[in-house]
Scaffold this motif. Structure first.
Motif, short mmCIF file in Angstrom:
data_model
loop_
_atom_site.label_atom_id
_atom_site.label_comp_id
_atom_site.label_asym_id
_atom_site.label_seq_id
_atom_site.Cartn_x
_atom_site.Cartn_y
_atom_site.Cartn_z
N ARG A 16 4.02 -9.74 -0.66
CA ARG A 16 4.63 -10.90 -0.95
C ARG A 16 5.13 -10.65 -2.38
O ARG A 16 5.89 -11.44 -2.93
N ASP A 17 4.34 -9.99 -3.23
CA ASP A 17 5.06 -9.57 -4.61
C ASP A 17 5.92 -8.71 -4.58
O ASP A 17 6.54 -8.44 -5.88
N GLY A 18 6.66 -8.23 -3.56
CA GLY A 18 7.50 -7.51 -3.58
C GLY A 18 7.43 -5.68 -3.78
O GLY A 18 8.22 -4.94 -3.60
N ALA A 19 6.24 -5.55 -3.61
CA ALA A 19 5.83 -4.12 -3.54
C ALA A 19 5.85 -3.66 -2.39
O ALA A 19 5.57 -4.03 -1.21
N ARG A 20 6.12 -2.29 -2.29
CA ARG A 20 6.26 -1.25 -1.08
C ARG A 20 5.57 -0.07 -1.30
O ARG A 20 5.52 0.61 -2.35
N TRP A 21 5.15 0.28 -0.21
CA TRP A 21 4.43 1.51 -0.06
C TRP A 21 4.15 1.99 1.28
O TRP A 21 4.60 1.22 2.33
N ILE A 22 3.73 3.15 1.60
CA ILE A 22 3.45 3.78 2.89
C ILE A 22 2.03 3.69 3.34
O ILE A 22 1.18 4.08 2.71
N PHE A 23 1.57 3.09 4.45
CA PHE A 23 0.10 3.07 5.16
C PHE A 23 0.21 3.82 6.17
O PHE A 23 0.93 3.40 7.12
N ASP A 24 -0.79 4.87 6.22
CA ASP A 24 -1.10 5.75 7.24
C ASP A 24 -2.47 5.64 7.65
O ASP A 24 -3.26 6.14 6.93
N PRO A 25 -2.68 4.68 8.74
CA PRO A 25 -4.14 4.34 9.09
C PRO A 25 -4.74 5.60 9.90
O PRO A 25 -5.76 5.40 10.23
N GLY A 26 -3.84 6.48 10.31
CA GLY A 26 -4.54 7.74 11.14
C GLY A 26 -4.72 7.62 12.43
O GLY A 26 -4.94 8.58 13.28
N ALA A 27 -4.08 6.38 12.94
CA ALA A 27 -4.19 6.29 14.25
C ALA A 27 -3.15 5.13 14.85
O ALA A 27 -3.12 4.15 14.07
N LEU A 28 -2.63 5.36 16.09
CA LEU A 28 -1.67 4.38 16.53
C LEU A 28 -2.12 3.00 16.77
O LEU A 28 -1.97 2.25 16.28
N CYS A 29 -3.43 3.01 17.35
CA CYS A 29 -3.92 1.68 17.53
C CYS A 29 -4.27 0.69 16.26
O CYS A 29 -4.10 -0.28 16.11
N LEU A 30 -4.56 1.73 14.99
CA LEU A 30 -4.85 0.87 13.91
C LEU A 30 -3.55 0.41 13.16
O LEU A 30 -3.60 -0.35 12.61
N GLU A 31 -2.36 1.32 13.62
CA GLU A 31 -0.97 0.84 13.07
C GLU A 31 -0.83 -0.57 13.69
O GLU A 31 -0.28 -1.58 13.25
N PHE A 32 -1.25 -0.72 14.91
CA PHE A 32 -0.76 -2.03 15.84
C PHE A 32 -1.58 -3.18 14.99
O PHE A 32 -0.99 -4.46 15.15
N LEU A 33 -2.68 -2.91 14.13
CA LEU A 33 -3.26 -4.27 13.79
C LEU A 33 -2.55 -4.76 12.76
O LEU A 33 -2.80 -5.89 12.01
N VAL A 34 -1.56 -3.92 11.89
CA VAL A 34 -0.70 -4.75 10.81
C VAL A 34 0.05 -5.80 11.30
O VAL A 34 0.63 -6.55 10.66
N THR A 35 0.30 -5.94 12.63
CA THR A 35 1.21 -6.95 13.19
C THR A 35 0.66 -8.35 12.95
O THR A 35 1.29 -9.46 13.52
N GLY A 36 -0.56 -8.52 12.63
CA GLY A 36 -1.30 -9.87 12.44
C GLY A 36 -2.56 -9.70 12.90
O GLY A 36 -3.09 -8.64 13.28
N GLY A 37 -2.98 -10.92 13.53
CA GLY A 37 -4.55 -10.81 14.14
C GLY A 37 -5.19 -12.37 14.10
O GLY A 37 -4.41 -13.30 14.07
N PRO A 38 -6.44 -12.33 14.45
CA PRO A 38 -7.20 -13.61 14.83
C PRO A 38 -7.48 -14.35 13.51
O PRO A 38 -7.60 -13.48 12.37
N GLY A 39 -7.80 -15.64 13.33
CA GLY A 39 -8.15 -16.22 12.29
C GLY A 39 -7.65 -16.16 11.00
O GLY A 39 -6.38 -16.37 10.98
N PRO A 40 -8.14 -15.64 9.89
CA PRO A 40 -7.44 -15.73 8.47
C PRO A 40 -6.16 -14.48 8.62
O PRO A 40 -5.52 -14.74 7.56
N LEU A 41 -6.12 -13.49 9.70
CA LEU A 41 -5.13 -12.67 9.84
C LEU A 41 -3.80 -13.27 10.41
O LEU A 41 -2.88 -12.46 10.33
N ALA A 42 -4.01 -14.42 10.71
CA ALA A 42 -2.84 -15.11 11.55
C ALA A 42 -1.56 -15.23 10.36
O ALA A 42 -0.46 -15.32 11.01
N ARG A 43 -1.86 -15.20 9.10
CA ARG A 43 -0.98 -15.56 8.39
C ARG A 43 0.24 -14.20 8.17
O ARG A 43 1.13 -14.26 7.73
N TRP A 44 -0.30 -13.00 8.52
CA TRP A 44 0.53 -12.01 8.78
C TRP A 44 1.13 -11.73 10.15
O TRP A 44 1.94 -10.71 10.53
N GLU A 45 1.18 -12.82 11.09
CA GLU A 45 1.67 -12.48 12.44
C GLU A 45 3.09 -12.09 12.66
O GLU A 45 3.95 -13.01 11.90
#
Length: 213
Positions: free
Chosen positions: A13-42
């Motif tokens: 949100r502060d405009g910074a850009r970078w590359i995140f490689d979590p090392g696994a496809l399933c962990l890449e999927f988690l950046v799409t949001g999540g339950p509870g407090p992670l819902a703000r990234w949905e």
């Protein structure tokens, strides 16, 4: 033979850009949001969110050739949320440290149903791999979102039951919840990305040394 690059383009949100490689496809999927407090990234609240992820992820799929129905999108969110809880537990172990907000911790506590959700997804037909004309790996298209989610769930099972199951980590930064698998030889990866949290830590440490010199 060229291999498609891995790593998700991220921006805060502060405009910074970078590359995140979590090392696994399933962990890449988690950046799409999540339950509870992670819902703000949905981002899976609309088909376009999943389609963007399909192109950015290590799957490198043409989103125009993946059918995304409303039902499949809802299923993708359920599997993703279940994965978050299971992966969070793997990263932190069965005993969690005290948190300022116990409610947030409870939102990320896995249940038997979470494992069942992942297993159900994995039981469905996955994406079909193929060799491209140039000798590279690609996926057979067209496909549908359920095949994508099945492929993600199967990747999660391989990770959680494989040799790197004890290398699943959460970024050490106090305000970052990104999760990765540490595949480095020494097993000392601490940050989601040196571009982001790693460099911030270095700058804080440098300032602290200067302040005390």
């Amino acid at each position: 033979m060229s291999v498609p690059a891995t790593g998700l383009p991220m921006h805060s949100r502060d405009g910074a850009r970078w590359i995140f490689d979590p090392g696994a496809l399933c962990l890449e999927f988690l950046v799409t949001g999540g339950p509870g407090p992670l819902a703000r990234w949905e981002t899976l609240d609309r088909p376009e969110g999943l389609r963007t992820w399909l192109a950015d992820s290590r799957l490198h799929l043409d989103p125009a050739q993946v059918d995304v129905t409303v039902a499949a999108l809802a299923s993708a969110r359920r599997v993703r949320d279940a994965l978050w809880r299971v992966v969070h537990d793997a990263a932190h172990g069965t005993t969690h440290e005290a948190d300022d907000d116990a409610g947030e911790e409870a939102e990320l506590t896995p249940t038997p149903e979470d494992l069942a959700e992942v297993n159900r997804a994995a039981a469905r037909p996955p994406l079909v791999p193929r060799i491209a004309a140039d000798g590279t790996h690609e996926w057979t298209l067209p496909a549908d979102a359920e095949q994508v989610v099945s492929t993600v769930a199967r990747d999660a099972i391989d990770l959680l039951t494989g040799p790197y199951a004890d290398r699943i980590r959460e970024c050490d930064a106090h305000n970052c919840q990104l999760v990765f698998v540490d595949t480095s030889r020494p097993g000392r990866r601490r940050w989601c990305s040196m571009e982001r949290c790693g460099n911030r830590h270095k700058l804080r440490a440098l300032r602290a040394r200067r302040d005390h010199s």
